[in-house]
Design a protein around this motif. Structure first.
Motif, mmCIF file in Angstrom:
data_model
loop_
_atom_site.group_PDB
_atom_site.id
_atom_site.type_symbol
_atom_site.label_atom_id
_atom_site.label_comp_id
_atom_site.label_asym_id
_atom_site.label_seq_id
_atom_site.Cartn_x
_atom_site.Cartn_y
_atom_site.Cartn_z
ATOM 1 N N GLY A 115 -7.035 -9.660 4.122
ATOM 2 C CA GLY A 115 -8.359 -8.809 4.940
ATOM 3 C C GLY A 115 -8.143 -9.665 6.302
ATOM 4 O O GLY A 115 -7.702 -10.128 6.560
ATOM 5 N N SER A 116 -6.956 -9.101 6.477
ATOM 6 C CA SER A 116 -5.906 -8.755 8.224
ATOM 7 C C SER A 116 -5.891 -10.243 8.091
ATOM 8 O O SER A 116 -5.776 -11.444 8.797
ATOM 9 C CB SER A 116 -7.388 -9.034 9.543
ATOM 10 O OG SER A 116 -8.054 -7.357 9.042
ATOM 11 N N ALA A 117 -5.030 -11.112 7.073
ATOM 12 C CA ALA A 117 -4.102 -13.022 7.137
ATOM 13 C C ALA A 117 -3.279 -11.636 7.616
ATOM 14 O O ALA A 117 -2.384 -10.397 7.505
ATOM 15 C CB ALA A 117 -3.949 -13.170 5.988
ATOM 16 N N GLY A 150 -7.577 -4.978 6.725
ATOM 17 C CA GLY A 150 -6.707 -3.702 8.065
ATOM 18 C C GLY A 150 -7.597 -3.610 9.092
ATOM 19 O O GLY A 150 -6.940 -2.007 9.804
ATOM 20 N N GLU A 180 -9.623 0.041 -1.455
ATOM 21 C CA GLU A 180 -9.485 0.990 -1.207
ATOM 22 C C GLU A 180 -9.220 1.689 -2.731
ATOM 23 O O GLU A 180 -9.649 2.783 -2.632
ATOM 24 C CB GLU A 180 -8.005 1.112 -0.754
ATOM 25 C CG GLU A 180 -8.350 0.477 0.468
ATOM 26 C CD GLU A 180 -6.951 -0.349 0.835
ATOM 27 O OE1 GLU A 180 -5.636 -0.426 0.555
ATOM 28 O OE2 GLU A 180 -7.177 -0.960 2.577
ATOM 29 N N ALA A 233 -12.684 -7.072 6.791
ATOM 30 C CA ALA A 233 -11.359 -8.002 6.705
ATOM 31 C C ALA A 233 -10.786 -6.842 6.890
ATOM 32 O O ALA A 233 -9.699 -7.188 7.205
ATOM 33 C CB ALA A 233 -11.930 -9.077 6.640
ATOM 34 N N LYS A 268 0.689 -1.182 -0.270
ATOM 35 C CA LYS A 268 -0.293 0.158 -0.039
ATOM 36 C C LYS A 268 1.011 1.113 -0.063
ATOM 37 O O LYS A 268 2.161 0.964 -0.510
ATOM 38 C CB LYS A 268 -0.661 -0.087 1.048
ATOM 39 C CG LYS A 268 -1.908 -1.600 1.562
ATOM 40 C CD LYS A 268 -3.092 -1.271 1.867
ATOM 41 C CE LYS A 268 -3.516 -2.852 2.264
ATOM 42 N NZ LYS A 268 -4.636 -2.272 2.312
ATOM 43 N N GLU A 276 -11.356 -10.215 -1.412
ATOM 44 C CA GLU A 276 -11.098 -9.331 0.340
ATOM 45 C C GLU A 276 -12.146 -8.566 0.252
ATOM 46 O O GLU A 276 -12.785 -7.833 0.268
ATOM 47 C CB GLU A 276 -10.143 -8.272 -0.263
ATOM 48 C CG GLU A 276 -8.563 -8.875 -0.345
ATOM 49 C CD GLU A 276 -7.924 -8.347 -0.389
ATOM 50 O OE1 GLU A 276 -6.816 -8.284 0.247
ATOM 51 O OE2 GLU A 276 -7.742 -7.299 -1.236
ATOM 52 N N GLY A 328 -1.598 -7.276 3.666
ATOM 53 C CA GLY A 328 -1.242 -5.977 3.802
ATOM 54 C C GLY A 328 -0.348 -5.610 4.604
ATOM 55 O O GLY A 328 0.570 -5.940 4.692
HETATM 56 P P1 PGA Z 1 -4.949 -6.324 5.007
HETATM 57 O O1 PGA Z 1 -4.651 -5.839 4.031
HETATM 58 O O2 PGA Z 1 -3.778 -7.727 5.438
HETATM 59 O O3 PGA Z 1 -3.448 -5.195 6.214
HETATM 60 O O4 PGA Z 1 -5.798 -6.503 5.878
HETATM 61 C C1 PGA Z 1 -5.310 -6.653 2.896
HETATM 62 C C2 PGA Z 1 -5.498 -6.573 1.502
HETATM 63 O O5 PGA Z 1 -5.902 -5.066 1.371
HETATM 64 O O6 PGA Z 1 -5.303 -6.378 0.733
#
Ligand code: PGA
Length: 251
Positions: A212-214, A173, A97, A171, A11, A167, A234
């Motif tokens: 998503g928050s992996a 961030g 985003e 979930a 990002k 995603e 992310g």
């Molecule tokens: P995250 O982001 O792992 O910080 O939730 C994932 C992404 O947006 O690709």
């Protein structure tokens, strides 16, 4: 058999020093990893320095966006040829985003997916529902529309270039990961849709990442799901230790 594919989406993070340090750290820690495809997607301005730091590694480079035109008067945009010139293999498209903060539509994302394939890049097409859409029981409607919209007009011969990343926006961030059951349910539905739109073989070969928050602590259970073929990471991809641990868990 689908080879697992883990990509890090940096990002709008890092600077010229930390981007190189992160890339170099991953190159060192992930030496010899061959059973997992790994990519990192730094900001545009650090692609070349990250490429240099990754040059002796198996880690591929990706960008976080691209413009669909070839060249010309498009102030502030970056072309597929420029990304190829900076050693990119992949490009993330349709990230939530960009959909929800920048306002990208399925039609625009579709143009970018086509341009990426034509330009020799491998798109990672992101799809996913908002929390209110999930709560309203519309998850699959939203995801189906985004998959259909993003892939419109892409024929059987060209679809193999594409990875889909599911995603759920709620979930990303937030620390609130989808449960493994929620992820599997949507991944299975996406694969069934790809079979309907293309063929059984194409659906069986298509890699679908979860994002998503992996993080290290949920990598094993997410990746154990039959239709989860990888992760788009992310926050946890910004730490050498966390991202390395995730890849080693999968390898
Ligand atoms: P995250 O982001 O792992 O910080 O939730 C994932 C992404 O947006 O690709």
């Amino acid at each position: 058999m689908r080879k697992p594919f883990i990509a890090g989406n940096w990002k709008m993070n890092t600077n010229s020093a930390t981007a190189v340090a992160l890339a170099a750290g991953l190159a060192k820690e992930l030496q010899g990893i061959e059973t997992v495809d790994v990519a990192v997607c730094p900001p545009f301005v650090y692609l070349q320095s990250a490429a240099a730091a990754l040059s002796a590694s198996n880690i591929a480079l990706g960008a976080q966006n691209v413009y669909f035109e070839g060249d010309g008067a498009f102030t502030g945009e970056i072309s597929c040829a420029m990304l190829k010139d900076c050693c990119c293999t992949y490009v993330i498209l349709g990230h939530s985003e960009r959909r929800h903060v920048i306002g990208e539509t399925d039609a625009l994302i579709n143009k970018k997916v086509k341009a990426a394939i034509d330009g020799g890049l491998l798109p990672i097409l992101c799809v996913g529902e908002l929390l209110e859409e999930r709560d309203a029981g519309k998850t699959m409607d939203v995801v189906e529309a985004q998959v259909r919209g993003g892939l419109e007009g892409i024929c059987n011969e060209r679809i193999a270039a594409v990875t889909i990343a599911y995603e759920p926006v709620w979930a990303i961030g937030t620390g609130r990961t989808a449960t493994k059951e929620q992820a599997q349910e949507v991944h299975q539905a996406i694969r069934a849709l790809i079979e309907k739109l293309y063929s059984k073989d194409i659906a069986a070969a298509m890699r679908i990442q979860y994002g998503g928050s992996a993080k290290p602590s949920n990598t094993a259970e997410l990746m154990a799901q039959p239709d989860v073929d990888g992760l788009l990471v992310g926050g946890a991809s910004l730490k050498v230790e966390d991202f390395t641990q995730m890849i080693k868990t999968v390898a």
